[in-house]
Design a protein around this motif. Structure first.
Motif, PDB file in Angstrom:
ATOM      1  N   ARG A  19      17.719  -5.908   7.911  1.00 38.10           N
ATOM      2  CA  ARG A  19      17.128  -5.009   8.936  1.00 38.10           C
ATOM      3  C   ARG A  19      15.908  -4.503   8.212  1.00 38.10           C
ATOM      4  NH1 ARG A  19      19.992  -3.559  13.363  1.00 38.10           N
ATOM      5  NH2 ARG A  19      18.818  -1.788  13.526  1.00 38.10           N
ATOM      6  N   ASP A  21      14.043  -1.934   8.894  1.00 39.83           N
ATOM      7  CA  ASP A  21      13.569  -0.803   9.356  1.00 39.83           C
ATOM      8  C   ASP A  21      12.606   0.085   8.681  1.00 39.83           C
ATOM      9  OD1 ASP A  21      14.958   0.424   7.175  1.00 39.83           O
ATOM     10  OD2 ASP A  21      16.954   0.775   8.539  1.00 39.83           O
ATOM     11  N   THR A  22      12.533   1.409   8.874  1.00 43.56           N
ATOM     12  CA  THR A  22      11.432   2.280   8.193  1.00 43.56           C
ATOM     13  C   THR A  22      11.652   2.378   6.606  1.00 43.56           C
ATOM     14  OG1 THR A  22      11.304   3.152  10.337  1.00 43.56           O
ATOM     15  CG2 THR A  22      10.108   4.277   8.625  1.00 43.56           C
ATOM     16  N   LEU A  23      13.298   2.747   6.623  1.00 40.93           N
ATOM     17  CA  LEU A  23      13.470   3.000   5.098  1.00 40.93           C
ATOM     18  C   LEU A  23      13.079   1.654   4.450  1.00 40.93           C
ATOM     19  CD1 LEU A  23      14.929   4.877   3.073  1.00 40.93           C
ATOM     20  CD2 LEU A  23      17.230   4.016   4.076  1.00 40.93           C
ATOM     21  N   TYR A  52      16.072  -7.487  12.225  1.00 37.34           N
ATOM     22  CA  TYR A  52      15.359  -6.165  13.089  1.00 37.34           C
ATOM     23  C   TYR A  52      14.004  -5.963  12.171  1.00 37.34           C
ATOM     24  CZ  TYR A  52      15.152  -1.404  14.495  1.00 37.34           C
ATOM     25  OH  TYR A  52      14.704  -0.089  14.869  1.00 37.34           O
ATOM     26  N   ILE A  53      13.132  -5.576  13.039  1.00 39.03           N
ATOM     27  CA  ILE A  53      11.888  -5.172  12.367  1.00 39.03           C
ATOM     28  C   ILE A  53      11.344  -3.905  13.082  1.00 39.03           C
ATOM     29  CG2 ILE A  53      10.231  -6.651  13.494  1.00 39.03           C
ATOM     30  CD1 ILE A  53       8.670  -6.939  11.047  1.00 39.03           C
ATOM     31  N   SER A  54      10.881  -2.829  12.412  1.00 36.76           N
ATOM     32  CA  SER A  54      10.210  -1.751  12.872  1.00 36.76           C
ATOM     33  C   SER A  54       8.708  -1.908  12.700  1.00 36.76           C
ATOM     34  CB  SER A  54      10.856  -0.416  12.568  1.00 36.76           C
ATOM     35  OG  SER A  54      10.198  -0.160  11.272  1.00 36.76           O
ATOM     36  N   SER A  55       8.050  -0.701  13.496  1.00 39.26           N
ATOM     37  CA  SER A  55       6.695  -0.889  12.991  1.00 39.26           C
ATOM     38  C   SER A  55       6.057  -0.697  11.673  1.00 39.26           C
ATOM     39  CB  SER A  55       6.229   0.233  13.902  1.00 39.26           C
ATOM     40  OG  SER A  55       6.468   1.862  13.497  1.00 39.26           O
ATOM     41  N   SER A  56       6.900  -0.103  10.754  1.00 39.23           N
ATOM     42  CA  SER A  56       6.606  -0.091   9.495  1.00 39.23           C
ATOM     43  C   SER A  56       6.501  -1.424   8.867  1.00 39.23           C
ATOM     44  CB  SER A  56       7.446   1.004   8.826  1.00 39.23           C
ATOM     45  OG  SER A  56       8.820   0.817   9.149  1.00 39.23           O
ATOM     46  N   ARG A  59       3.579  -3.261   9.963  1.00 44.75           N
ATOM     47  CA  ARG A  59       2.585  -3.020   9.311  1.00 44.75           C
ATOM     48  C   ARG A  59       2.587  -3.571   7.916  1.00 44.75           C
ATOM     49  NH1 ARG A  59       2.803   3.339   8.547  1.00 44.75           N
ATOM     50  NH2 ARG A  59       3.557   3.273  10.604  1.00 44.75           N
ATOM     51  N   LEU A  62       0.986  -7.039   8.642  1.00 48.41           N
ATOM     52  CA  LEU A  62      -0.304  -7.036   8.799  1.00 48.41           C
ATOM     53  C   LEU A  62      -1.198  -6.751   7.763  1.00 48.41           C
ATOM     54  CD1 LEU A  62      -2.480  -6.966  11.169  1.00 48.41           C
ATOM     55  CD2 LEU A  62      -2.171  -4.482  11.301  1.00 48.41           C
ATOM     56  N   SER A  63      -0.597  -5.827   6.936  1.00 49.16           N
ATOM     57  CA  SER A  63      -1.403  -5.798   5.540  1.00 49.16           C
ATOM     58  C   SER A  63      -1.326  -7.084   4.567  1.00 49.16           C
ATOM     59  CB  SER A  63      -0.334  -4.663   4.687  1.00 49.16           C
ATOM     60  OG  SER A  63      -0.434  -3.556   5.297  1.00 49.16           O
ATOM     61  N   VAL A  87       9.321  -8.544  19.725  1.00 51.17           N
ATOM     62  CA  VAL A  87       8.419  -7.442  19.126  1.00 51.17           C
ATOM     63  C   VAL A  87       7.180  -7.918  18.900  1.00 51.17           C
ATOM     64  CG1 VAL A  87       8.175  -5.895  17.259  1.00 51.17           C
ATOM     65  CG2 VAL A  87      10.464  -6.324  18.263  1.00 51.17           C
TER      66      VAL A  87
ATOM     67  N   LEU B 690      14.692  -0.033  18.152  1.00 52.72           N
ATOM     68  CA  LEU B 690      13.560  -0.038  17.470  1.00 52.72           C
ATOM     69  C   LEU B 690      12.588   1.174  18.184  1.00 52.72           C
ATOM     70  CD1 LEU B 690      10.841  -1.157  16.193  1.00 52.72           C
ATOM     71  CD2 LEU B 690      10.905  -2.841  18.229  1.00 52.72           C
ATOM     72  N   GLU B 693      14.071   4.555  16.733  1.00 52.63           N
ATOM     73  CA  GLU B 693      13.718   4.662  15.394  1.00 52.63           C
ATOM     74  C   GLU B 693      12.173   5.043  15.158  1.00 52.63           C
ATOM     75  OE1 GLU B 693      14.364   1.322  12.839  1.00 52.63           O
ATOM     76  OE2 GLU B 693      12.462   2.245  11.645  1.00 52.63           O
ATOM     77  N   GLU B 694      11.149   4.418  16.140  1.00 53.15           N
ATOM     78  CA  GLU B 694       9.684   4.612  15.987  1.00 53.15           C
ATOM     79  C   GLU B 694       9.691   6.209  16.477  1.00 53.15           C
ATOM     80  OE1 GLU B 694       7.805   3.058  14.916  1.00 53.15           O
ATOM     81  OE2 GLU B 694       8.658   0.814  14.730  1.00 53.15           O
ATOM     82  N   ILE B 753      -3.822  -0.562  10.833  1.00 50.13           N
ATOM     83  CA  ILE B 753      -2.407  -0.647  10.241  1.00 50.13           C
ATOM     84  C   ILE B 753      -1.593  -0.162  11.097  1.00 50.13           C
ATOM     85  CG2 ILE B 753      -1.129  -0.451   8.195  1.00 50.13           C
ATOM     86  CD1 ILE B 753      -3.012  -2.582   7.799  1.00 50.13           C
ATOM     87  N   LEU B 760       5.159   0.951  20.733  1.00 45.83           N
ATOM     88  CA  LEU B 760       6.249   0.093  21.217  1.00 45.83           C
ATOM     89  C   LEU B 760       7.234   0.744  21.734  1.00 45.83           C
ATOM     90  CD1 LEU B 760       7.105  -1.273  17.464  1.00 45.83           C
ATOM     91  CD2 LEU B 760       6.668  -2.654  19.629  1.00 45.83           C
TER      92      LEU B 760
END
Lengths: 100, 786
Positions: A19, A21-23, A52-56, A59, A62-63, A87, B690, B693-694, B753, B760
């Motif tokens: 996953r 996630d942000t962490l 699972y993928i979060s917005s971080s 990011r 995208l980087s 997503v 998701l 979390e966001e 970025i 979301l």
């Protein structure tokens, strides 16, 4: 979360397992910097085991894409699951990456 | 009205000429009248003086004639009395008188019977003139006893010289027939003074008559002479001579004037009388003839005296009348020709009156008043044409403005929400609004929309009406939408609107606004009133929502607006209106007033009417009050009823985390377990994970800056239909819903970025809602699960 980076000739393959996630995104940051150095070539992001993928996480993707564009390489996203595809769809990422 | 009068009335020239001629006639009349009177007087005086002179002359001549007779007689008389002793000398004397006075007819020297004894009873020496030959004879005989004759006796009896009344000479030999004679008879006396006879000198009256008749001051005048008894012995009518007196005709037909004249003449008076003689108006001048007792009169017919004058007068009057008629005619023609341009003007005016402005009056070169009128008229025609053109242009412009106004009105109405009920799927809110513009386009506005779980609503009233008001209203409306897209604080929204409106507000218009933001999950209402009427709360009764007045928008750019807050309970209706309601006026300019509004709303509150019924009820009430009066102001009303549903919780769990990203997996586990409990499918579960979390990471990253320690609480609740997740923290006020929506269509070069997190959340959840209460940020996210 685990990222396996392998190099096969010109292609650098990063396989995301687990996953993102942000962490996890924070945790894999050093590896991603490493990966970004290979942005001159082709980077394949293997998402077959990415649950699972979060917005971080997005990011990070995208980087990489921006770095590759700078260095003349390219980023290919491979084997995304339906959840991740959703997503990508929501965020417009489907249009930003070459999806295999 | 008879037609000649109208004939004159119709034409100015005739009227004018008539006036001039009438006036001239009056002047002529006065002048001529005066002249005629004076002339008449002069003619009369002249006539009197002339006739009097003639009469005097005649009398003088007759008198001198008579005097001659008397003198001749007197001279002879002396001789006779000296030579009484020689009777035959009497013949000489008698003859001498005639010789000395050839115009005398005869002379008798007659003596008393037997005066001369030797001569017998009769002795009268008589000489007479027979056509120039003087014959002398002894006159008395038995057939002619001269001493019984009047001429003899009168002198004898009166004992003084006397003129006999004229008589036809009686002569037995008929030598003097038809010869009328008057005799001067004088008694003869001897030395002792004894009467001895009479000397008589005959004078032919024909001669006297000729002398008198020769006097003819006027062609038809004639002379008369009457004796002592009034007998005519000079008269142009021989029939009257001696046979009639001046009184004869008055006996048959009384004529006091003639009688008076006769008496005056007989009395030896002198004078002049105007009277009718033999049916002719005449002037009679009369005068006595010395001591004879006779009177001479000259009768001058008036027609003779004034004939010339009358003739002159007729000619003058004829000339004047002809002149006046000519004057009338000439004036009439001249004025008509002078006024001809006026007729043209009248025709032109008729043409203009019929709506034709194209034809111009021909230019007149005259410099008089009519010329000026002509010029002015042409000027007027030109101006009229110009103004008509302008008017047509203006009318066309106005028509186009009007049609544009209609379009504007349509646009304005289309900008406002017009589908009711606006949120049919929602059970917690019912809303109805209505706007009735007073003019084509109004200056009132209302609007509402849902953002997340918040109802934004606004009601406003722009000062003034018509297009400018509508434009400001449209601007305000757009600004409201723009400012509230990412802002939930009413005061800030109004402040933003105000700051935009103020600098451009050159026309000093302003807007009163009531703006409310109702948090639907909690019923928490935040509102800001900018000079608008306080809304009413319908909750069993009718109460006013406490509002700070503030200033309307558009007055002070740096005005600080204040947000107020309250909580709406279940079933409460909020009633908003513009002053078009309480200031609605009827025909008597009486205002509807707040009391009536409150009275109208009471039954609505009691019967818990829905917003639509409330508005219709109020509108009916206003209509009944206003009747036919024209609507004086825009009338806008908005009612919203808050009926939050009961949330039957079947699941309620909470998790509090310190703000440390390392705790994120715990959060994911928490959500996953809940998803499992609610039996959500895997993709939905993943999405909710998701989103949560966001939201939480957002709090962890930004709520506690400067390394402060803080916590975030996540509550999860469900009634089986929806999953509500509330994220609460006590950190810095931060409304993630304000964040602009990420543009997912950009190419990767342009994509930032970050900024995807909240995006979301919005994408995944069915609704999100941010509230800041008690210094806590509360973000509610709802996901329908079944």
């Amino acid at each position: 979360m685990e990222v396996k980076i392998t190099t096969d000739g010109k292609e650098t393959i990063a396989a995301f397992i687990g996953r993102l996630d942000t962490l996890a995104s924070q945790e894999i940051a050093p590896q991603m910097n490493e990966l970004a150095e290979a942005a001159g070539g082709t980077i394949i992001l293997d998402c077959s085991e990415l649950a699972y993928i979060s917005s971080s996480g997005l990011r990070i993707f995208l980087s990489l894409r921006k770095a590759a564009a700078e260095k003349g390489g390219k980023v290919i996203v491979r084997n995304i699951t339906n959840d991740i595809r959703n997503v990508f769809m929501m965020t417009g990422f489907l249009n930003l990456f070459e999806i295999q | 009205m008879n037609s000649p009068f109208q004939y004159i009335r119709k034409s100015l020239s005739r009227k004018l000429s008539l006036w001039i001629v009438l006036f001239a006639a009056v002047i002529f009349n006065v002048a001529l009248g005066f002249m005629f009177t004076q002339s008449l007087k002069a003619v009369r005086e002249e006539a009197i003086s002339r006739a009097t002179k003639e009469l005097d002359n005649t009398v003088l001549r007759v008198t001198s004639l008579l005097d001659r007779v008397e003198i001749a007689t007197n001279n002879t008389d002396w001789l006779v009395t000296r030579h009484l002793n020689t009777p035959d000398s009497m013949f000489v004397y008698s003859r001498r008188i005639l010789q000395n006075n050839p115009d005398l007819n005869g002379c008798s020297i007659a003596f008393e019977p037997y005066y001369f004894r030797d001569r017998g009873r009769y002795f009268s020496a008589y000489s007479f003139n027979d056509n120039g030959t003087i014959l002398t004879t002894q006159e008395g005989n038995d057939h002619y006893e001269y001493f019984y004759m009047d001429w003899y006796q009168t002198a004898k009896l009166l004992d003084r010289p006397v003129w006999t009344e004229p008589f036809f000479d009686f002569n037995p030999d008929d030598i003097y027939s038809k010869e009328m004679i008057a005799s001067f008879c004088k008694p003869l006396k001897d030395n002792a003074g004894e009467y001895i006879g009479t000397i008589s000198v005959d004078m032919s009256l024909k001669w006297l008559s000729e002398t008198i008749s020769a006097v003819k001051p006027y062609p038809n005048s004639y002379s008369i002479m009457i004796g002592e008894g009034g007998t005519f012995f000079v008269h142009p009518d021989p029939q009257k001579l001696l046979y009639q007196t001046i009184f004869t005709e008055t006996l048959a037909v009384p004529d006091p004037e003639v009688s008076a004249l006769g008496h005056a003449m007989l009395n030896g008076e002198e004078g002049m009388r105007e009277l009718e003689m033999d049916g002719v108006d005449s002037y009679v001048f009369y005068k006595p003839l010395g001591d004879t007792g006779w009177s001479v009169a000259i009768v001058c017919p008036e027609s003779d005296i004034f004939g010339g004058y009358q003739h002159l007068r007729r000619i003058v009057l004829f000339i004047v009348i002809i002149g006046l008629l000519l004057m009338f005619f000439v004036f009439s023609r001249v004025v008509t020709s002078e006024l001809k341009p006026l007729m043209l003007l009248a025709d032109q005016t008729d043409t203009i009156a019929k709506g034709s402005f194209d034809q111009l009056l021909p230019e007149d070169k005259r410099t008089d008043e009519i010329g000026r009128l002509n010029h002015s008229f042409i000027g007027m025609q030109k101006s009229l044409r110009k103004y008509i053109d302008q008017l047509q242009e203006t009318t066309a412009t106005k028509a186009s403005i009007e049609s544009e106004l209609k379009v504007a009105s349509t646009i304005q109405v289309s900008m406002l929400p017009r589908i009711f009920p606006p949120f049919p799927e929602r059970k917690d809110i019912d809303l109805y609004a209505n706007m009735k513009p007073a003019k084509e386009v109004g200056g009132d506005l209302f609007d509402f929309f849902l953002r997340d779980e918040k109802l934004f609503f606004i009601i406003g009233d722009v000062s003034g009406k018509g297009v400018p008001a509508a434009m400001l209203m449209a601007v305000t409306h757009s600004l409201f939408r723009a400012a509230s897209a990412h802002e939930s604080d009413p005061a800030i929204i109004i402040r933003n609107i105000n700051e935009t409106v103020c600098p451009d507000n050159s026309s000093s218009m302003f807007v009163t606004i009531f703006l409310g933001v109702l948090d639907l999950p909690t019923g928490h209402l935040r509102y800001c009133n900018a000079g608008h009427d306080s809304p009413l709360l319908l909750n069993g009764g009718v109460t006013e929502l406490k509002c700070l007045p503030n200033l309307p928008v558009g007055i002070l750019a740096d005005m600080k607006f204040v947000t107020q807050e309250c909580d709406l309970t279940y079933g409460t209706t909020l009633f908003l209106y513009t002053d078009g309601l309480n200031e609605a006026m009827n025909k008597d300019y009486e205002q509807f007033g707040m009391e009536r509004v409150t009275e109208l709303l009471k039954p609505c509150a009691e019967q818990e009417m829905g917003p639509r019924q409330v508005l219709e009820h109020v509108l009916d009430g206003v209509r009944d009050f206003v009747q036919d009066a024209e609507q004086s102001d825009d009338l806008t009303m908005l009612a919203l009823r808050y009926t939050p549903g009961e949330f039957a919780t079947i699941l309620s769990e909470r998790l509090t985390l310190s703000c440390d990203l390392a705790r994120v997996p715990e959060l994911n586990d928490f959500i996953m377990s809940i998803a499992e409990k609610l039996g959500m499918d895997a993709p939905t579960s993943a999405q909710v994970q998701l989103a949560v979390e966001e939201a939480v990471v957002n709090v962890m990253n930004y709520a506690y800056p400067d390394g402060r320690k803080g916590f975030v609480t996540i509550k999860a609740m469900s009634d089986g239909h929806e999953l509500r997740i509330v994220v609460i923290d006590s950190g810095t006020a931060f409304d993630p819903t304000k964040k602009e929506k990420a543009d997912v269509t950009l190419s990767f070069e342009d994509r930032p970025i970050g900024g995807l997190g909240i995006f979301l959340v919005r994408e995944i959840m069915d609704s999100i809602n941010y509230e800041r209460t008690d210094n806590r940020n509360i973000l509610t996210m709802i996901k329908n699960i079944k």
